[in-house]
Design an enzyme around this catalytic site. Structure first.
Site: not given
Ligand code: PEP
Ligand code: MG
Length: 580
Positions: A190, A297, A334, A433, A456-457, A467, A504
């Protein structure tokens, strides 16, 4: 000296290093000779007096700048330093175990924090945060580490950290930061995402840089190639000044697209939205041509503070963004997604072995419905002022989704009873995700208004590759064919049920991924503000039918490398616009 890491946020920056203080607190336990024990106790007492003087100074400055209430936080910190139980325990430790003061402070602080963690009370949580802050100050004093204040810097600095957590990032004075480098982290940690949102070049996963760089060393950060140069040659500095100039030229061209719609070469319109963490990011996103917010977020509202934000504080933040974007531009908010790398120290949630697989996001909210309901009330109230949509993170099962709807329904009823306006028809969707949801997308599509794919997840869970861990970053590949097939399945299941699909995760702003995603039929691309204009420029070069063919071809390939190579060879514009 040159370091290779992971390119986290593009661009080049040159400037002095600012090493985050707490990275320097490497404490080792030492045994003190019996005749020096009282000297050690005296060292502790000197450090306590110094810390009290420092905090009193900060308190006075806070009183003048922010008012009495804000300044009271520091009174609480002074009380910790005057607490005979805390100091007595540290002295006892030094004397009975012949331990150096640093190690004694650390051990006793941890003992107190463990005790606090078992007590679920807001007042105690605040005291835990004070204790943590105060113990860091004591340790810095004992170790002779100067508190170099970021606000005292006259030029913008490059922040160097071992592990730059999202809450560290939230606390930094952004007007003083020109870039980030960190030992830990991957492209989708993040702090990397925040750097992209702020348009600050960043390199992460550098492994040992925080221990090698000193305050004031001159750095070049190459956020495109993932390189950092420490005290480089004049030649190298000149090369990078030239690259910066070239990039400025490209950016000036891209700025022409700020007010233009996002259209493919054959006139297909797609929605280009931004990911934000607070109303300031929203302003920047709007100024960069965002057509909506695809991911707000909200957890960042809960960070960089000592307690939970109230309903009113949250409502104001959501309402500001809703009003900024108006009725035409949607804002997808979210619900709270803490856990993983996003900690809230004041909640004192015990450390977990696998935080990304643990107590986070909707799992936490369905357990702490008090916190969840406050947030849903704030979101619903703000929905009366713009085009707000709600989405739940980390949904794994239909039962969880239904439980979340139940809480939402209860909150709606309360608001109705209280005659508080909200949009009863507010769209509700989920993040996709977790692979289980992607596999069952058809079932979920019947019960939601939209999907937003959180790659991302999704990538980390599909490939079982953390990650944040640079050691396995070679596996963490959004172009992996397994990930692409999951995405294909999600989009087609949603479209069959007449629902729209956004993305996203950071993949949505990745120039190499965009043609494939367009070909798979993605409706909304949501990304860091800095990626919006390059994405718009690229989309204007593509046609839907070419993109479809390309998606079909890459889905038949069998490695991420082949897929990336194929797309970038077919579309040279991608490399040109990336400026490397
Ligand atoms: C994701 O997991 O792709 C996402 C957008 O959420 P975060 O990066 O906040 O986990
Ligand atoms: Mg996520």
């Amino acid at each position: 000296m040159e370091y290779q890491g992971i390119a986290a946020a593009s661009g080049y920056v040159l400037g002095p290093a600012y090493v985050l203080e707490d990275q320097q607190l490497q404490i080792t336990r030492q045994t003190i000779p019996s005749d020096s024990i009282e000297i050690e106790v005296q060292r502790l007492e000197d450090s306590v007096s110094r810390a009290i003087r420092e905090i009193a100074g900060i308190k006075e400055a806070a009183r003048q700048r922010l008012g009495e209430d804000e300044a009271e936080i520091f009174t609480a910190q002074i009380l910790v330093l005057e607490d005979p139980e805390y100091l007595g325990a540290i002295k006892e430790k030094i004397r009975s175990e012949k331990m150096n003061a640093e190690a004694a402070v650390q051990e006793i602080t941890e003992q107190f924090l463990t005790l606090f963690a078992d007590l679920d009370h807001e007042y105690i949580r605040e005291r835990a945060a004070d204790l943590r802050d105060v113990s860091h100050r004591l340790l810095r004093g004992l170790m002779g580490i100067q508190s170099l204040s970021l606000s005292a810097m006259t030029e913008r600095v490059i922040v160097v950290a071992h592990d730059l957590t999202p809450s560290d990032t939230a606390r930094l004075d952004r007007s003083k930061v020109a870039g980030f480098v960190a030992d830990i982290g991957g492209r989708t940690s993040h702090s990397a995402i925040m750097a992209r949102t702020l348009g600050l070049p960043a390199v992460v996963g550098l492994q040992t840089i925080a221990a090698q760089v000193k305050n004031g060393d001159f750095l070049i950060v190459d956020g495109n190639a993932g390189k950092v140069f420490v005290n480089p040659s004049e030649n190298m500095i000149q090369t990078y000044r030239n690259k910066q100039n070239e990039l400025t030229g490209i950016n000036e061209e891209l700025n022409q697209l700020i007010d233009k719609p996002t259209l493919t070469r054959d006139g297909v319109q797609v929605e280009l939205a931004a990911n934000i963490g607070n109303p300031e990011d929203a302003k920047r996103a709007l100024a960069t041509g965002a057509e909506g917010i695809g991911l707000y977020r909200t957890e960042f509202l809960y960070m960089g503070r000592k307690d939970l934000p109230t309903e009113q504080e949250q409502f104001s933040a959501y309402q500001r963004v809703a009003l900024m974007f108006g009725q035409k531009r949607p804002v997808v908010i979210r619900s709270l997604d803490i856990g993983g790398d996003k900690e809230l120290p004041y909640l004192n949630i015990p450390k977990e072995m696998n935080p990304f697989l643990g107590y986070r996001a909707i799992r936490f909210c369905l357990d702490r419905t008090d916190i969840f309901k406050t947030q849903l009330r704030a979101i619903l109230r703000a929905s009366a002022y713009g085009n707000i949509k709600l989405m739940f993170p980390m949904i794994a099962t239909l039962q969880e989704l239904r439980a979340a709807y139940e809480v939402l329904e209860a909150v709606k009823q309360d608001l109705s009873k209280e005659n508080i306006p909200f949009n009863a028809a507010m769209e509700v969707g989920i993040m996709v995700e977790i692979p289980a949801v992607a596999v069952l997308a058809e079932q979920f599509a019947q019960e939601v208004d939209f999907f937003s794919i959180g790659t991302n997840d999704l990538v980390q869970y599909t490939l079982a590759a953390d990650r944040l861990n640079e050691k396995v970053s070679y596996l963490y590949q959004p172009y992996n064919p397994a990930v692409l097939r999951l995405i294909q399945g999600v989009i087609s299941a949603a479209h069959q049920k007449g629902k729209w699909v956004g993305m996203c995760g950071e993949m949505a702003g990745d120039l190499t991924a965009i043609p494939i995603l367009l070909g798979l039929g993605l409706d909304e691309f949501s990304m860091s503000a800095g990626s919006l204009l390059p994405a718009r420029a690229l989309l204007s070069q593509l046609t839907r039918s070419e993109a479809r063919r390309m998606a079909e071809t890459v889905l038949a390939l069998n490695s991420a490398e082949e897929i990336k190579g194929f797309v970038e060879k077919e579309i040279p514009f991608i490399t040109k616009i990336r400026n490397n």
